[in-house]
Design a protein around this motif. Structure first.
Motif, mmCIF file in Angstrom:
data_model
loop_
_atom_site.group_PDB
_atom_site.id
_atom_site.type_symbol
_atom_site.label_atom_id
_atom_site.label_comp_id
_atom_site.label_asym_id
_atom_site.label_seq_id
_atom_site.Cartn_x
_atom_site.Cartn_y
_atom_site.Cartn_z
ATOM 1 N N HIS A 28 43.125 50.505 42.434
ATOM 2 C CA HIS A 28 43.241 49.815 43.716
ATOM 3 C C HIS A 28 43.887 50.735 44.754
ATOM 4 O O HIS A 28 43.413 50.831 45.897
ATOM 5 C CB HIS A 28 44.093 48.549 43.581
ATOM 6 C CG HIS A 28 43.511 47.520 42.669
ATOM 7 N ND1 HIS A 28 44.163 46.340 42.358
ATOM 8 C CD2 HIS A 28 42.332 47.471 41.987
ATOM 9 C CE1 HIS A 28 43.424 45.633 41.536
ATOM 10 N NE2 HIS A 28 42.315 46.295 41.288
ATOM 11 N N HIS B 256 41.719 53.588 45.834
ATOM 12 C CA HIS B 256 40.681 53.104 46.751
ATOM 13 C C HIS B 256 41.121 53.260 48.205
ATOM 14 O O HIS B 256 40.291 53.364 49.107
ATOM 15 C CB HIS B 256 40.402 51.625 46.429
ATOM 16 C CG HIS B 256 39.280 51.023 47.208
ATOM 17 N ND1 HIS B 256 37.956 51.299 46.950
ATOM 18 C CD2 HIS B 256 39.272 50.141 48.252
ATOM 19 C CE1 HIS B 256 37.184 50.632 47.788
ATOM 20 N NE2 HIS B 256 37.957 49.916 48.596
ATOM 21 N N PHE C 173 43.633 44.457 48.925
ATOM 22 C CA PHE C 173 42.653 44.535 47.835
ATOM 23 C C PHE C 173 42.267 43.151 47.331
ATOM 24 O O PHE C 173 41.085 42.813 47.287
ATOM 25 C CB PHE C 173 43.180 45.380 46.665
ATOM 26 C CG PHE C 173 42.097 45.678 45.665
ATOM 27 C CD1 PHE C 173 41.264 46.768 45.842
ATOM 28 C CD2 PHE C 173 41.878 44.848 44.573
ATOM 29 C CE1 PHE C 173 40.235 47.028 44.945
ATOM 30 C CE2 PHE C 173 40.847 45.099 43.676
ATOM 31 C CZ PHE C 173 40.021 46.187 43.854
ATOM 32 N N ASP C 174 43.234 42.327 46.955
ATOM 33 C CA ASP C 174 42.910 41.042 46.340
ATOM 34 C C ASP C 174 42.201 40.093 47.303
ATOM 35 O O ASP C 174 41.343 39.307 46.877
ATOM 36 C CB ASP C 174 44.178 40.373 45.811
ATOM 37 C CG ASP C 174 44.813 41.151 44.672
ATOM 38 O OD1 ASP C 174 44.237 42.166 44.254
ATOM 39 O OD2 ASP C 174 45.889 40.740 44.203
ATOM 40 N N GLU D 19 38.367 41.884 47.208
ATOM 41 C CA GLU D 19 37.768 41.059 46.158
ATOM 42 C C GLU D 19 37.360 39.672 46.659
ATOM 43 O O GLU D 19 36.227 39.229 46.433
ATOM 44 C CB GLU D 19 38.735 40.935 44.977
ATOM 45 C CG GLU D 19 38.876 42.212 44.167
ATOM 46 C CD GLU D 19 39.616 42.009 42.870
ATOM 47 O OE1 GLU D 19 39.311 42.725 41.899
ATOM 48 O OE2 GLU D 19 40.488 41.109 42.807
#
Length: 342
Positions: free
Chosen positions: A46, A49, A267-268, A272
């Motif tokens: 993560h 990224h 990220f989450d 996502e």
């Protein structure tokens, strides 16, 4: 009664500043914890990224700069220091510098609005260990109260939620879901604190202030082994469930459990959850965190003033009232449970 404080200490989590920092940072974070190595490598990816740089550090620098400006203009006029749990500037190094600068007693602001072992008690334990490492020159450190129901925290989050909800067409706005997220924690940790109750209250207050009739609280970023129960539902699991039931077309996600748009938010949620919503044809908008909103910055200064100037008033909305200034001995206790054998 007023207290003789001579500095402010911002206490935060810390994060890597480059690709080479990622694994040492995560090893610091996970040392002594029962987290599978596969999960650590997943989280490392993560960070990579985003070039191996955590945004939390720059966000803390921006918050400190805004606080210094506000404190200089309106008080209390105190120098601001910064110490992290897991990466530079580490707490022991910061306390050593404070001692060298002649600081005897500091009031600390933790970058967490809610009570839990991870969000409060562990930071207090970190400070205690850092003071022991530094020795007799280390300053005493107290902390401001948690602020989940402070009027300014509620107002800033309500403003952010309302702005995103109003971006939907008027005829579809009433059916939009306001989904609050917070970091999941083990059930054994949740049972020893008021984390869930405070989150539910903060979400209710923000939803009411934002005029959002449809809202719920979900969780994100769990890291423990699958056998260990953590707070649920997970944000992506809940989105899929609601979509399957045919009840989700417009969605605003507000990460109320965080005060800055750091890695777990980026990220989450922004990666996502957004990719999932695009796949399911759900119109998703993500509301920003409090960050350096001027009302939030002023709130931090007001919390500092409560202790430095001994102010009797403790602004708080809702049923739970203002949190305590000094944590009781057993506050937010946590004994990790070993996962059941499979």
């Amino acid at each position: 009664m007023s207290q003789d404080y001579d500095a402010v200490l911002i206490v935060s989590f810390g994060g890597p500043e480059g690709p080479g920092d990622v694994m040492p940072f995560l090893e610091n974070v996970l040392r002594g914890k029962n987290v599978p190595r596969e999960r650590m490598l997943e989280v490392a990816e993560h960070y990579q990224h985003f070039g191996g740089v955590s945004p939390i550090n720059e966000q803390n620098r921006q918050l400190i700069a805004a606080l210094e400006k506000e404190l200089a203009a309106n008080g209390p006029r105190l120098p601001v220091y910064w110490g992290n749990r897991n990466w530079d500037p580490l707490l022991a190094d910061t306390l050593r510098q404070m001692g060298d600068d002649g600081v005897k007693r500091a009031i600390a602001f933790f970058t967490s609005a809610f009570s839990s072992y991870s969000g409060c008690r562990q930071y207090r334990e970190d400070i205690a260990r850092a003071r022991e490492e530094v020795g007799p020159t280390a300053p005493e450190v107290d902390k401001v109260r948690v602020f989940f129901n402070h009027p300014a925290f509620v107002e800033v989050n309500a403003e952010n939620a309302r702005r995103e909800l109003e971006a939907f067409p008027a005829e579809r706005r009433d059916n939009a879901l306001l989904m609050f997220t917070a970091h999941s924690i083990p059930m054994a940790m949740a049972e020893g604190c008021r984390y869930e109750r405070q989150l539910q209250e903060a979400c209710r207050l923000v939803a009411e202030a934002a005029g959002a009739p449809r809202w719920e609280l979900v969780y994100q970023s769990r890291s423990g082994p699958p056998q260990q129960p953590w707070l649920e539902p997970d944000v992506c699991d809940r989105i899929e469930t609601l979509h399957a039931a045919g009840g989700l077309e417009e969605l605003v996600i507000l990460p109320i459990g965080f005060i800055s748009d750091h890695m777990e938010v980026l990220f989450d949620l922004d990666t996502e959850a957004r990719e999932l919503c695009e796949k399911l044809d759900i119109a998703m908008r993500r509301a920003p965190t409090a960050g350096i909103h001027p009302k939030f910055v002023r709130m931090v200064c007001d919390l500092i003033a409560e202790r430095v100037e001994g102010l009797a008033e403790r602004p708080a909305l809702g049923e739970l009232g203002p949190s305590h200034d000094v944590c009781p001995v057993g506050c937010c206790s946590y004994t990790p449970r070993r996962p059941a054998a499979t």
